[in-house]
Design an enzyme around this catalytic site. Structure first.
Site, PDB file in Angstrom:
ATOM      1  N   HIS A 264      14.696 -71.487  28.944  1.00  0.00           N
ATOM      2  CA  HIS A 264      14.888 -70.111  29.398  1.00  0.00           C
ATOM      3  C   HIS A 264      15.540 -70.010  30.776  1.00  0.00           C
ATOM      4  O   HIS A 264      15.870 -68.901  31.217  1.00  0.00           O
ATOM      5  CB  HIS A 264      13.552 -69.357  29.370  1.00  0.00           C
ATOM      6  CG  HIS A 264      13.189 -68.899  27.992  1.00  0.00           C
ATOM      7  ND1 HIS A 264      12.797 -69.771  27.003  1.00  0.00           N
ATOM      8  CD2 HIS A 264      13.196 -67.660  27.430  1.00  0.00           C
ATOM      9  CE1 HIS A 264      12.566 -69.081  25.892  1.00  0.00           C
ATOM     10  NE2 HIS A 264      12.805 -67.814  26.124  1.00  0.00           N
TER      11      HIS A 264
ATOM     12  N   SER B  16      14.617 -63.690  24.900  1.00  0.00           N
ATOM     13  CA  SER B  16      13.624 -64.752  25.045  1.00  0.00           C
ATOM     14  C   SER B  16      12.804 -64.871  23.775  1.00  0.00           C
ATOM     15  O   SER B  16      12.755 -63.950  22.955  1.00  0.00           O
ATOM     16  CB  SER B  16      12.695 -64.457  26.221  1.00  0.00           C
ATOM     17  OG  SER B  16      11.663 -63.557  25.842  1.00  0.00           O
ATOM     18  N   ASP B  17      12.151 -66.004  23.600  1.00  0.00           N
ATOM     19  CA  ASP B  17      11.160 -66.115  22.540  1.00  0.00           C
ATOM     20  C   ASP B  17       9.849 -65.513  23.051  1.00  0.00           C
ATOM     21  O   ASP B  17       9.664 -65.307  24.260  1.00  0.00           O
ATOM     22  CB  ASP B  17      10.972 -67.577  22.117  1.00  0.00           C
ATOM     23  CG  ASP B  17      10.567 -67.693  20.650  1.00  0.00           C
ATOM     24  OD1 ASP B  17      10.003 -66.726  20.105  1.00  0.00           O
ATOM     25  OD2 ASP B  17      10.812 -68.748  20.040  1.00  0.00           O
ATOM     26  N   ALA B  18       8.948 -65.231  22.118  1.00  0.00           N
ATOM     27  CA  ALA B  18       7.736 -64.488  22.457  1.00  0.00           C
ATOM     28  C   ALA B  18       6.882 -65.254  23.460  1.00  0.00           C
ATOM     29  O   ALA B  18       6.542 -66.426  23.234  1.00  0.00           O
ATOM     30  CB  ALA B  18       6.927 -64.198  21.192  1.00  0.00           C
TER      31      ALA B  18
ATOM     32  N   ALA C 108       7.544 -66.620  26.099  1.00  0.00           N
ATOM     33  CA  ALA C 108       8.171 -67.725  26.821  1.00  0.00           C
ATOM     34  C   ALA C 108       8.405 -67.419  28.298  1.00  0.00           C
ATOM     35  O   ALA C 108       8.281 -68.328  29.134  1.00  0.00           O
ATOM     36  CB  ALA C 108       9.476 -68.130  26.139  1.00  0.00           C
TER      37      ALA C 108
END
Length: 982
Positions: free
Chosen positions: A237, A261-263, A265
């Site tokens: 990230h 972003s991923d959850a 993260a």
């Protein structure tokens, strides 16, 4: 502060519909600029969260990123469910994948317009979080089901086809906005939030980035989701590759790439990875690295808002940084037609498209074409498949997956289900035969030692809490009977006979109830262990909670409340029905047996959990062997999210077939292939390794050195990449090149003739590979450069043509820092699979020979090595650059081949060291010990891992010419680069 009461700075009122951003005649960039200028700073900051609040004064609706659409619309209710992505990968069919994505995006539009979201307010998102193009490097990956292929060319082409289908073909408006997942180097689940994937430059560019580049570079992908893991010690990230690669590729398209972003993260950057001191710093770094939307804290916009506002207050980010990200979001929203409903060509989509007849037909086609025939008779034997004549009089369909279809975490809810047993029953009956179904699992009863009562579903409330209260209950009663499914590693599921549903833990009161259709959810509550005790009894433990069952002596209610076996109820197990014995009897009385084995996608291999190994669960393997002993005419059907090492079946059974979890039409698809009304057209998208083949470490991402995938694995596989048999036969002839020599920037036309030499129509996937001969680098054994799926009638032939550019033969040159195609000899090979190549043609690439590496007065990054041993790639600092450090407790070695030494008099190294003690760096010409020691550098301690210092020493001996240089690193240290001083 709530997400709906964020502060604003009032602006003069005006009619929103008269603002320039509402004018569809203006270019999108101008409309975005106008709207952006009318938003307050707080409104813009709030838009950086996944749930972007509405702005009523501008008529701006709320917006959220992300609807899961991997193989159909997921999590929103019944929708057409297609085969898992790994099954779509097995089709090798870009046109089919494009159609699946088109149908999915049409249904996504219907959910957007006609169904409220399951979570939150507003509308379901038109951003689709798919496809997944992470490469299937390790078949033990828990999320193997989500990817297309172990090969970057194959995965990239299917991913691009999916993106084009999702986006639609309107020149102005998107049907949906596809997001590629997950950037980058993501292929393990265990400890995924803190593990680092070591990607040397060649692996990074030739393998991992190669799967993402085409869909981004041609504009079919509108965005990318970033992965949880770290790469070379730096969280994805905050990776510089977001800007340096992804956005650089996208620039020629003229479109803004929207990166999400991923959850959770963003919070992980501090909470789990401890990469930053606080969340304001971490969020600022992520925003500046290129993250446009923060998927964090669910619907709570305020937490992300507060962190970013703090970053602004501290000067860690500027308003320009915020505007850059918001501009990308708004660009996507305009392209999705949000502001032009009267012009949006997709605005009229109705609810009737969901599970429409044409989508059902497409689901059947996709499931059928994904099935792979792995084995069908030994040499000289009559193939078992397709089943015909006497083989259809009585068919025993056996196995724990014979009469169930499992959904996975990213599945939609199937509108209906055609199981293998149901599909075969209908097809066999149509030909005058019959199907006998036996699941082959034990039916058991559990009697509590403390009360003497059987565990049972309540007689008058079957879905209520399980009890052990009725001492008169009979073991044969339905309410006390449980079908025991053994998934390996001691993991069990229990299905009550009376309710037909699985036993599940209830969080609210820790009771058990037999009320679930199948194991499901992020936290699976339906898996248990029966742990043996010294006295011959067992204790029942729920895997999710870790607690053991106890029985209330007064009420008989069963509660999962004990923390240890000593506190738990003891149970005596009795077998009411022997599943294997029943299966053997059914097989012995049948003419043919079909044994359906595999995995439940929620168990022993899924998101957050990698598989322990690649063999079948022991209980399934034992069932298969027993059935085959009773009925030699047995076909194994593996229904799974990943490969299995079915060595025994390959050696002993006449037929082996694989399908992924194929969605609602699985049973009809399987029946059509097994009975021969459809051709087995699927081909393997990844290597199936043998059981005794020692696989590399899970975190060894260096496919070159570790030997991953068909490109570098040396041992003979069980089934190779690209493998798949047919009911007909194909012949290859007349492989020809337009020229025997190609320039380094040229291309060559390749022709080959394919003939259906069998007695029925069929489909062949023609695979064209390349091989470098006598390469100066460790080249792949083979590399896929093109493929084509061809349907031919019996006796028909077709001439196929491929264009192979020199770039298809290129490798990442660590000396020049770019792709290059070396001059020299190559081979082009065509055939059925990576191990069944029918024809080979030589090809020469012309051009100047590569120059030696220049190291005198030139900085050489340590990561640009040719070879290495016992070293780990790490981050040089938090924002950019890689370095190397010895593996813990060891001595590492770097090799830089063909390095020119003329004029070198000294060595300069860029190093850091944090631990006390000694550390040494040595430079050798030739192998350490047998070569010539050129320099020995004591590495000084620095202020920290990112506190770099430069050390210069004279060479102990001056050499001329071209030599292989070896750098030996002993002790705790990090090396970023070196320079030979002239």
């Amino acid at each position: 502060m709530s997400s709906t009461s964020l502060p604003t700075e009032p602006l003069p009122a005006a009619a929103p519909d008269r603002f320039p951003f509402r004018d569809p005649a203006l270019p999108v960039r101008d409309r975005v600029a106008d709207l952006l200028s009318r938003l307050t700073l707080d409104e813009r900051v709030a838009m950086l969260h996944q749930y972007s609040p509405e702005v009523p004064r501008l008529g701006l609706a709320s917006f959220r990123t992300g609807t899961e659409t991997l193989h159909g619309v997921a999590w929103l209710g019944p929708a057409t469910t297609f085969p898992q992505a790994v099954g779509l990968g097995a089709t090798w069919d870009e046109e089919l994948v494009h159609q699946v994505a088109t149908a999915t995006s049409i249904e996504q539009r219907a959910f957007h317009y006609h169904r409220p979201p399951v979570v939150g307010t507003g509308r379901n998102s038109l951003q689709g979080w798919a496809p997944v193009v992470n490469l299937l490097r390790d078949p033990r990956w828990g999320r193997n089901e989500e990817g297309y292929s172990e090969d970057p060319v194959h995965s990239a082409r299917l991913g691009d086809a999916f993106c084009r289908g999702m986006a639609g073909d309107d020149p102005t408006y998107l049907r949906t906005a596809p997001i590629l997942k997950h950037f980058l180097g993501y292929n393990n689940e265990d400890d995924r939030y803190t593990t680092s994937s070591g990607l040397r430059p060649r692996v990074l560019h030739e393998y991992d980035l190669a799967a993402f580049r085409p869909a981004v570079a041609n504009g079919s992908a509108t965005g990318v989701m970033v992965a949880y893991n770290l790469v070379n010690g730096r969280p994805c990230h905050v990776s510089p590759l977001i800007e340096a690669e992804l956005r650089r590729w996208a620039e020629p398209t003229g479109q803004q790439l929207f990166v999400v972003s991923d959850a959770e993260a963003p919070s992980n950057l501090v909470d789990l990875e401890h990469y930053f001191e606080d969340h304001a710093e971490s969020h600022a770094a992520a925003l500046k690295a290129g993250i446009d939307s923060f998927t964090d804290h669910g619907e709570d916009t305020a937490t992300t808002f507060g962190r970013l506002k703090e970053a602004l207050r501290r000067g860690l980010i500027s308003e320009d940084d915020v505007d850059t990200a918001v501009r990308r979001q708004l660009s996507i929203r305009f392209r999705l037609g949000e502001f032009d409903p009267q012009l949006d060509p997709y605005a009229g989509i109705g609810w009737d498209v969901v599970d429409a007849p044409e989508h059902r037909a497409l689901a059947l086609r996709a499931a059928t074409e994904s099935i792979v025939l792995l084995k069908n008779g030994a040499a000289g034997e009559r193939p078992l498949l397709p089943l015909t004549g006497d083989g259809l009089r009585r068919v025993a369909v056996i196995g724990p997956l014979a009469d169930t279809l499992f959904e996975d975490w990213y599945s939609g809810t199937m509108p209906y289900q055609v199981t293998v047993a149901a599909g075969l029953s209908a097809a066999v009956a149509a030909q005058g035969g019959e199907v006998v179904l036996v699941e082959g699992v034990d039916r058991i009863a559990l009697r509590a030692v403390s009360t003497g009562a059987l565990l049972a579903a309540p007689l008058f409330d079957p879905s209520g809490p399980l009890q052990a209260a009725d001492t008169e209950a009979q073991e044969q009663s339905d309410e006390a009977g449980f079908d025991l499914f053994d998934w390996g590693s001691g993991v069990l599921t229990l299905r009550n006979v009376r309710t037909g549903r699985y036993v599940s833990l209830k969080d609210e009161d820790r009771t058990l109830a037999a009320d679930q259709l199948q194991p499901n959810g992020w936290d699976v509550h339906e898996t248990f262990r029966l742990e043996p005790q010294p006295d011959g009894t067992e204790v029942l433990r729920n895997i999710h909670s870790g607690r053991y069952a106890v029985v209330d002596a007064a009420t008989g209610r069963v509660v999962l409340s004990a923390d240890s076996p000593e506190q738990a109820e003891r149970w005596r197990r009795s077998t009411v029905r022997d599943g294997t014995a029943e299966a053997v009897a059914a097989a012995a009385a049948a003419d043919t047996a079909v044994v359906v084995l595999g995995n439940d996608p929620h168990i022993n291999g899924r998101e957050t959990q990698d598989r322990e190994g690649i063999t079948l669960p022991p209980a399934q393997d034992a069932l298969l062997r027993a059935v085959a002993a009773a009925r030699p005419q047995t076909a194994l059907l593996v229904m799974s999210s990943y490969p299995y090492a079915v060595d025994w079946a390959e050696e002993q059974l006449p037929a082996v077939v694989w399908t992924s979890h194929g969605g609602q039409e699985t049973g009809r698809a399987v029946a059509s292939v097994l009975l021969g009304s459809a051709e087995p057209a699927g081909r393997l998208q990844q290597t199936w390794y043998r059981a005794e083949d020692e696989l590399p470490g899970r975190l060894d991402y260096d496919i070159i050195k570790a030997g991953w995938t068909y490109q570098y694995h040396r041992a003979a596989p069980l089934y190779p990449f690209g493998h798949g048999l047919s009911y007909t036969s194909f012949g290859y002839s007349d492989l020809r090149l337009s020229a025997p020599v190609m320039e380094q920037d040229g291309s060559v036309e390749v022709g080959v003739t394919l003939a259906n030499t069998g007695g029925r129509d069929g489909t062949e996937t023609v695979q064209l590979y390349a091989r470098a001969l006598d390469a100066r680098y460790q080249a792949p054994r083979l590399k896929l450069v093109d493929f084509a799926k061809v349907r031919l009638a019996a006796g028909e032939s077709s001439e196929l043509r491929f264009t192979v550019p020199a770039s298809a033969l290129a490798h990442w040159d660590v000396v020049g820092g770019g792709f290059t195609t070396d001059p020299g000899g190559y081979e082009l090979l065509v055939g059925h699979s990576a191990e069944a190549l029918a024809l080979t043609a030589p090809l020469t690439v012309s051009g100047p020979a590569p120059e030696p590496r220049v190291a005198v007065d030139r900085r050489i990054p340590a990561a640009d090595f040719d070879d290495y041993a016992d070293l780990v790639l790490v981050d040089a600092d938090r924002t950019d650059g890689d370095a190397l450090t010895p593996a813990p407790g060891g001595t590492g070695e770097l090799v830089f081949r063909r390095t020119a030494l003329d004029g070198a008099t000294g060595l300069r190294v860029e190093v850091s060291r944090t631990e006390p003690g000694e550390a040494l760096l040595e430079l050798w010409a030739g192998a350490p010990g047998s070569g010539i020691l050129l320099a020995s550098v004591p590495v000084p301690a620095t202020r920290g891992r990112y506190a770099w210092t430069t050390v210069e020493v004279p060479l102990l001996r001056q050499l001329d010419g071209v030599r292989d240089l070896h750098l030996v690193l002993t002790g705790e240290q990090r090396l970023a680069a070196f320079t030979l001083i002239g």
